[in-house]
Motif scaffolding. Structure first.
Motif, mmCIF file in Angstrom:
data_model
loop_
_atom_site.group_PDB
_atom_site.id
_atom_site.type_symbol
_atom_site.label_atom_id
_atom_site.label_comp_id
_atom_site.label_asym_id
_atom_site.label_seq_id
_atom_site.Cartn_x
_atom_site.Cartn_y
_atom_site.Cartn_z
ATOM 1 N N VAL A 247 -3.450 0.399 -3.554
ATOM 2 C CA VAL A 247 -3.211 -0.914 -3.091
ATOM 3 C C VAL A 247 -2.334 -1.737 -4.449
ATOM 4 C CG1 VAL A 247 -3.950 -3.227 -2.277
ATOM 5 C CG2 VAL A 247 -5.041 -1.003 -1.502
ATOM 6 N N ILE B 183 0.939 -1.006 -0.040
ATOM 7 C CA ILE B 183 0.036 0.125 0.129
ATOM 8 C C ILE B 183 0.683 1.398 -0.066
ATOM 9 C CG2 ILE B 183 -1.924 -1.080 1.030
ATOM 10 C CD1 ILE B 183 -1.149 0.325 3.861
ATOM 11 N N PHE C 242 -5.719 -7.155 2.819
ATOM 12 C CA PHE C 242 -6.452 -6.218 1.909
ATOM 13 C C PHE C 242 -7.595 -7.342 1.704
ATOM 14 C CE2 PHE C 242 -6.586 -6.215 -2.759
ATOM 15 C CZ PHE C 242 -7.670 -4.868 -2.914
#
Ligand code: FMN
Length: 173
Positions: A79, A30, A47
Motif C-alpha cells: 500500500v 496498492i 485503506f
C-alpha cells in the motif's frame, strides 16, 4: 437484489457515496506483481489499519477492478500512501493507461512489492484472506515491512483530492 425505490429499506448508491464522502481519507496505490515481475497497481482510498498484534491492514477493491485477479491469497502486495503532490499519480492509477508504471520512478520492497517513489509512507505484506463484501471484496493483509517518509499526504474528501494544508487542531491522540 434489484434496485427498488418502493422498498423502504432501499439505499440509493449515489446518495450513499455522497454521504460516505463526508469522511476524509488519504489516497493510496496498492501494488503487486504478475508473473513475478510485472508491476500491477490501482488507486484505492478504502485503506484501514486493522490490528497491531498481529499487524493487519485492509483495503476494499471493486469486483469489477481489472487488477483484482492479481491480488490473490498469499500474494505479496504494498500500500503506497501518496504524498500531497501526487494527485497525478492517483489519477494515473485510476485511469485507462495500458502501462501505469511506464515512466514512473519505482523500486521493490524486500518481498518484491512495487514501491512508488515520492510517497508519504508504504506498508507491505501478504494477502492473508479475501472476504466477499457485496460489489467489493476486502483484502486482509498481514504486514511484513513498512516505511514512513517525511512528507505530508494527499487527502480525499467528497470526491475531491486535497493538498494537505498543515492546519492542525491541538488535540493529540
Ligand atoms: C481517489 C480515488 C479513490 C479510489 N478508491 C478506490 C477503492 O477504495 N477501491 C476500488 O476498488 N477502487 C477505487 N478507486 C477506483 C479505481 O482506482 C479505478 O476503478 C481503477 O481504474 C481500477 O483499476 P483496474 O480496473 O485496472 O484494477 C478510486 C479512485 C480514486 C481516484
Amino acid at each position: 437484489m434489484d434496485d427498488n425505490w418502493t422498498d423502504p429499506g432501499y439505499i440509493d448508491p449515489v446518495a450513499l457515496r455522497n454521504t460516505m464522502g463526508a469522511f476524509p481519507t488519504g489516497v493510496t496505490v496498492i501494488t503487486t506483481t504478475t508473473g513475478g515481475t510485472t508491476p500491477v497497481g490501482l488507486t484505492v482510498s478504502s485503506f484501514t489499519s486493522v490490528s497491531l498484534k498481529p499487524p493487519l491492514l485492509l483495503v476494499c477493491v471493486a469486483r469489477t477492478a481489472g487488477s483484482l485477479p492479481a491480488f490473490r491469497v498469499g500474494k505479496h502486495m504494498a500500500v503506497n500512501v501518496l504524498g500531497r503532490d501526487q494527485e497525478s499519480v492517483a489519477r494515473l492509477f485510476a485511469g485507462r493507461s495500458e502501462d501505469r508504471f511506464a515512466g514512473l520512478d519505482y523500486s521493490s520492497s524486500a518481498n518484491g512489492s512495487p514501491l512508488l517513489a515520492g510517497t508519504s509512507a508504504w506498508v507491505s505484506g501478504f494477502v492473508e484472506r479475501i472476504y466477499d463484501a457485496g460489489d467489493h471484496v476486502i483484502l486482509l493483509t498481514h504486514i511484513e515491512e513498512m516505511q514512513r517518509n517525511d512528507k505530508s499526504p494527499l487527502l480525499y474528501h467528497s470526491g475531491t483530492m486535497h493538498d494537505w494544508n498543515e492546519a492542525a487542531l491541538t488535540y493529540e491522540i
